[in-house]
Design an enzyme around this catalytic site. Structure first.
Site, PDB file in Angstrom:
ATOM      1  N   LYS A 148      -6.795   1.906  10.108  1.00 18.50           N
ATOM      2  CA  LYS A 148      -7.790   2.969  10.335  1.00 18.50           C
ATOM      3  C   LYS A 148      -8.361   3.487   9.016  1.00 18.50           C
ATOM      4  O   LYS A 148      -9.569   3.630   8.865  1.00 18.50           O
ATOM      5  CB  LYS A 148      -7.133   4.128  11.099  1.00 18.50           C
ATOM      6  N   ASN A 149      -7.494   3.767   8.060  1.00 20.51           N
ATOM      7  CA  ASN A 149      -7.992   4.406   6.847  1.00 20.51           C
ATOM      8  C   ASN A 149      -8.769   3.449   5.944  1.00 20.51           C
ATOM      9  O   ASN A 149      -9.591   3.897   5.143  1.00 20.51           O
ATOM     10  CB  ASN A 149      -6.843   5.090   6.096  1.00 20.51           C
ATOM     11  N   ARG A 201     -11.968  14.005   8.412  1.00 19.52           N
ATOM     12  CA  ARG A 201     -11.821  14.060   6.965  1.00 19.52           C
ATOM     13  C   ARG A 201     -12.692  12.996   6.280  1.00 19.52           C
ATOM     14  O   ARG A 201     -13.339  13.242   5.278  1.00 19.52           O
ATOM     15  CB  ARG A 201     -10.335  13.823   6.669  1.00 19.52           C
ATOM     16  N   CYS A 237      -6.928  16.397   9.851  1.00 12.37           N
ATOM     17  CA  CYS A 237      -5.623  16.907  10.276  1.00 12.37           C
ATOM     18  C   CYS A 237      -5.240  18.129   9.449  1.00 12.37           C
ATOM     19  O   CYS A 237      -5.525  18.210   8.258  1.00 12.37           O
ATOM     20  CB  CYS A 237      -4.565  15.820  10.088  1.00 12.37           C
ATOM     21  N   ARG A 270      -6.755  20.660   1.503  1.00 11.56           N
ATOM     22  CA  ARG A 270      -7.253  19.310   1.178  1.00 11.56           C
ATOM     23  C   ARG A 270      -8.617  19.398   0.499  1.00 11.56           C
ATOM     24  O   ARG A 270      -9.650  19.122   1.086  1.00 11.56           O
ATOM     25  CB  ARG A 270      -7.311  18.454   2.445  1.00 11.56           C
ATOM     26  N   PRO A 271      -8.601  19.765  -0.791  1.00  9.48           N
ATOM     27  CA  PRO A 271      -9.874  19.910  -1.506  1.00  9.48           C
ATOM     28  C   PRO A 271     -10.545  18.552  -1.758  1.00  9.48           C
ATOM     29  O   PRO A 271      -9.904  17.511  -1.614  1.00  9.48           O
ATOM     30  CB  PRO A 271      -9.442  20.537  -2.835  1.00  9.48           C
ATOM     31  N   ILE A 272     -11.842  18.587  -2.125  1.00 13.14           N
ATOM     32  CA  ILE A 272     -12.500  17.326  -2.525  1.00 13.14           C
ATOM     33  C   ILE A 272     -13.090  17.463  -3.933  1.00 13.14           C
ATOM     34  O   ILE A 272     -14.075  16.825  -4.282  1.00 13.14           O
ATOM     35  CB  ILE A 272     -13.570  16.856  -1.512  1.00 13.14           C
ATOM     36  N   ASP A 273     -12.439  18.327  -4.731  1.00 19.02           N
ATOM     37  CA  ASP A 273     -12.941  18.559  -6.085  1.00 19.02           C
ATOM     38  C   ASP A 273     -12.981  17.273  -6.923  1.00 19.02           C
ATOM     39  O   ASP A 273     -13.888  17.090  -7.743  1.00 19.02           O
ATOM     40  CB  ASP A 273     -12.083  19.627  -6.787  1.00 19.02           C
ATOM     41  N   ASP A 321       2.192   9.571   5.176  1.00 20.60           N
ATOM     42  CA  ASP A 321       1.811   9.369   6.583  1.00 20.60           C
ATOM     43  C   ASP A 321       2.970   8.835   7.425  1.00 20.60           C
ATOM     44  O   ASP A 321       2.827   8.693   8.639  1.00 20.60           O
ATOM     45  CB  ASP A 321       0.615   8.400   6.683  1.00 20.60           C
ATOM     46  N   ARG A 335      -6.656   9.821  17.753  1.00 20.19           N
ATOM     47  CA  ARG A 335      -7.545   9.638  16.608  1.00 20.19           C
ATOM     48  C   ARG A 335      -7.156   8.405  15.801  1.00 20.19           C
ATOM     49  O   ARG A 335      -7.993   7.801  15.151  1.00 20.19           O
ATOM     50  CB  ARG A 335      -7.468  10.859  15.679  1.00 20.19           C
TER      51      ARG A 335
HETATM   52  C1  EPZ Z   1      -6.014   9.827   2.826  1.00 18.81           C
HETATM   53  O1  EPZ Z   1      -6.413  11.184   2.821  1.00 18.81           O
HETATM   54  C2  EPZ Z   1      -5.742   9.487   4.266  1.00 18.81           C
HETATM   55  N1  EPZ Z   1      -6.955   9.715   5.027  1.00 18.81           N
HETATM   56  C3  EPZ Z   1      -4.597  10.325   4.810  1.00 18.81           C
HETATM   57  O2  EPZ Z   1      -4.302   9.839   6.086  1.00 18.81           O
HETATM   58  C4  EPZ Z   1      -3.384  10.164   3.912  1.00 18.81           C
HETATM   59  O3  EPZ Z   1      -2.386  11.084   4.319  1.00 18.81           O
HETATM   60  C5  EPZ Z   1      -3.723  10.417   2.442  1.00 18.81           C
HETATM   61  O4  EPZ Z   1      -4.857   9.603   2.048  1.00 18.81           O
HETATM   62  C6  EPZ Z   1      -2.573  10.106   1.500  1.00 18.81           C
HETATM   63  O5  EPZ Z   1      -2.224   8.756   1.605  1.00 18.81           O
HETATM   64  C7  EPZ Z   1      -7.923   8.818   5.021  1.00 18.81           C
HETATM   65  O6  EPZ Z   1      -7.830   7.760   4.410  1.00 18.81           O
HETATM   66  C8  EPZ Z   1      -9.127   9.124   5.812  1.00 18.81           C
HETATM   67  P1  EPZ Z   1      -5.809  12.073  -0.912  1.00 18.81           P
HETATM   68  P2  EPZ Z   1      -7.118  11.816   1.558  1.00 18.81           P
HETATM   69  O7  EPZ Z   1      -7.160  12.381  -1.448  1.00 18.81           O
HETATM   70  O8  EPZ Z   1      -7.971  10.772   0.923  1.00 18.81           O
HETATM   71  C9  EPZ Z   1      -5.135  16.090  -3.414  1.00 18.81           C
HETATM   72  C10 EPZ Z   1      -3.586   9.946   8.305  1.00 18.81           C
HETATM   73  O9  EPZ Z   1      -2.594  10.453   8.895  1.00 18.81           O
HETATM   74  N2  EPZ Z   1      -6.580  16.071  -3.691  1.00 18.81           N
HETATM   75  O10 EPZ Z   1      -5.132  10.817  -1.349  1.00 18.81           O
HETATM   76  O11 EPZ Z   1      -7.750  13.060   1.979  1.00 18.81           O
HETATM   77  C11 EPZ Z   1      -4.830  16.365  -1.951  1.00 18.81           C
HETATM   78  O12 EPZ Z   1      -4.866  17.729  -1.659  1.00 18.81           O
HETATM   79  C12 EPZ Z   1      -4.289  10.702   7.216  1.00 18.81           C
HETATM   80  O13 EPZ Z   1      -4.077   8.846   8.606  1.00 18.81           O
HETATM   81  C13 EPZ Z   1      -7.125  16.989  -4.529  1.00 18.81           C
HETATM   82  O14 EPZ Z   1      -6.435  17.867  -5.068  1.00 18.81           O
HETATM   83  O15 EPZ Z   1      -5.862  12.108   0.669  1.00 18.81           O
HETATM   84  C14 EPZ Z   1      -3.462  15.753  -1.811  1.00 18.81           C
HETATM   85  O16 EPZ Z   1      -2.495  16.649  -2.282  1.00 18.81           O
HETATM   86  C15 EPZ Z   1      -3.894  12.113   7.107  1.00 18.81           C
HETATM   87  N3  EPZ Z   1      -8.470  16.939  -4.778  1.00 18.81           N
HETATM   88  C16 EPZ Z   1      -3.522  14.546  -2.763  1.00 18.81           C
HETATM   89  O17 EPZ Z   1      -4.592  14.805  -3.662  1.00 18.81           O
HETATM   90  C17 EPZ Z   1      -9.267  15.987  -4.213  1.00 18.81           C
HETATM   91  O18 EPZ Z   1     -10.474  15.976  -4.486  1.00 18.81           O
HETATM   92  C18 EPZ Z   1      -3.755  13.208  -2.076  1.00 18.81           C
HETATM   93  O19 EPZ Z   1      -4.859  13.305  -1.208  1.00 18.81           O
HETATM   94  C19 EPZ Z   1      -8.696  15.046  -3.353  1.00 18.81           C
HETATM   95  C20 EPZ Z   1      -7.343  15.101  -3.111  1.00 18.81           C
END
Ligand code: EPZ
Length: 430
Positions: free
Chosen positions: A22-23, A93, A117, A122-125, A305, A397
């Site tokens: 999925k991801n 997301r 979820c 979950r910032p996107i900075d 996950d 989902r």
């Molecule tokens: C992806 O989320 C997956 N989602 C999530 O899967 C998964 O839990 C996660 O990666 C970790 O493997 C998708 O692929 C759509 P990250 P993502 O950016 O990309 C911090 C599931 O169950 N961060 O790797 O949103 C963040 O807060 C889902 O299938 C920032 O600080 O995760 C976290 O602590 C849920 N700033 C860490 O980084 C940012 O701009 C990792 O998040 C981005 C992230």
């Protein structure tokens, strides 16, 4: 409201076919918009998040032809706008992938800030930092991220966290930027590599995906492709933990065993027998499984996950296990529900102290998010008596025909929509 009802106690046994990741698919679908030629994507999972993204792709004018349940043909030539704004996309997301894809192709994108979820802040900075480094102006107004650029120009970016989403998003935009982009401290998850391979199959020039540094030489245009998505590491891991928790014997098929190594290692540590084949892994649960510690980490570490599903297996193992969640700050939301089934788990901040019990007992519980929802189903299948899991929209989902695949392994589980249907299930299950 749909619910899962199940009667626990049957060890799961048999083989289950794992679908596409999925991801990875969420990134690949957005990236497919970056060319005006046909893109055929195979092994696409038929799950709600994917179907919502396909609707959003149609809504901005791209053509989407479902060739069969798991194959889709997309053509982005007829896209008429760069504003993706529909009420469902706000809940997903991965809507953020439209920013990287549209910004790369049209140098402009307008996308609502992502939902998803509820597993913590979950910032996107980091995504935004990357787009700005490539030369885009990025503003957030009224809950919408608006990114524009005259030209995107290759740059050097260091990610403060190895974010999956930021790595994929910046990689997409940089594929159509001028010159070379180097992204350091990137995510190495299998789905990051899959999106990079997909973009390369469209003519992008991305090197290093799967290592800590990705180098992208921008190209002028991308072309059509045919691509098959990798198997879903987390779907596979979920069935592996279900085998362990129910003391079953399950072979997950159509997987890449290397992607499952951290999960296989933990299941072996607690006493399961884990056998790897070329494209399958067999997990045999044992009566006396024992404690271990789990630390979620970026790939190749143990995936966040998989944390809830593994915790269910530990809740039924001898001794006290320590589960530490290092990626998200609120991913133990399911523990209260599990406690209602008799689990002994104490949460202190990012740590769960799990004292194994001999048995769980069925209860009515709520799925708080996708993976935790799947974990509660596993708990219900291992528990004595009936369990009802509510709010299964979360589970749908990300898991295709979860109940059907579990039934194929001998589980007594049904998706029901009314008290009458639930009663019918109880009468049949005895
Ligand atoms: C992806 O989320 C997956 N989602 C999530 O899967 C998964 O839990 C996660 O990666 C970790 O493997 C998708 O692929 C759509 P990250 P993502 O950016 O990309 C911090 C599931 O169950 N961060 O790797 O949103 C963040 O807060 C889902 O299938 C920032 O600080 O995760 C976290 O602590 C849920 N700033 C860490 O980084 C940012 O701009 C990792 O998040 C981005 C992230």
């Amino acid at each position: 409201m749909e619910q899962y009802i199940m009667k626990g106690g049957n060890p799961l046994a048999g083989e289950v076919l794992i679908g596409g990741a999925k991801n990875a698919a969420l990134g690949i679908l957005a990236a497919a918009l970056m060319t005006d030629e046909d893109v055929v994507i195979e092994n696409l999972p038929d799950v709600n998040d994917i179907n919502v993204v396909l609707e959003a792709i149609s809504a901005i004018g791209a053509s989407v032809v479902r060739i069969d349940r798991h194959t889709v043909k997309i053509n982005g030539e007829s896209i008429h706008g760069v504003s993706v704004d529909d009420e469902y996309m706000r809940k997903i997301r991965a809507s953020y992938y439209f920013i990287g894809a549209l910004l790369g192709k049209y140098k402009s994108a307008s996308v609502p800030l992502p939902g998803g979820c509820n597993i913590g802040s979950r910032p996107i900075d980091l995504h935004i930092k990357g787009f700005r480094a490539l030369g885009a102006r990025v503003e957030i107004e009224h809950g919408v991220v608006m990114a524009h650029a005259i030209d995107l120009v290759g740059c050097h970016i260091y990610l403060d966290k190895a974010s999956v989403g930021a790595t994929i998003n910046i990689m997409m935009a940089a594929s159509l930027a001028e010159g070379q982009t180097i992204i350091e401290n990137v995510a190495k998850e299998p789905h990051v590599v899959d999106v990079a391979n997909f973009l390369n199959s469209m003519g992008a020039n991305i090197k290093g995906a799967g290592t800590d540094v990705i180098r992208i030489r921008g190209v002028r245009r991308l072309h059509g492709t045919e691509y098959s998505i990798i198997p879903d590491q987390i779907e596979a891991g979920t069935f592996m933990c279900a085998a362990a928790a129910t003391r079953g014997d399950v072979t997950v098929r159509n997987v890449i065993p290397k992607h499952l190594e951290s999960i296989s290692a933990k299941l072996t540590e607690i006493g399961c027998e884990v056998v790897e084949f070329d494209d399958a892994v067999r997990v045999v649960g044992k009566p006396n499984q024992t404690r271990t510690n789990v630390n979620t980490q970026y790939y190749p570490g143990f995936p966040t996950d998989m944390q809830p599903q593994m915790t269910v297996a530990l809740a039924l193992a001898d001794g006290t296990s320590i589960v530490t969640e290092n990626i998200f700050d609120n991913r133990f939301g399911y523990v209260d529900e599990l406690s209602r089934m008799g689990a002994r788990i104490q949460v202190e901040g990012d740590v769960a102290i799990v004292t194994g019990v001999e048995r769980l007992t069925g209860a009515q519980v709520n799925a708080p998010d996708l993976r935790a929802g799947a974990a509660l189903v596993i708990a219900g299948l291992a528990a004595d008596g009936y369990t009802v899991v509510d709010k299964i929209g979360y589970i749908q989902r990300g898991y295709e025909d979860f109940e059907g695949k579990l039934r194929g392994l001998g589980a007594a589980i049904e998706k029901v929509d009314s008290e009458k249907e639930a009663m019918k299930f109880r009468l049949k299950a005895g």
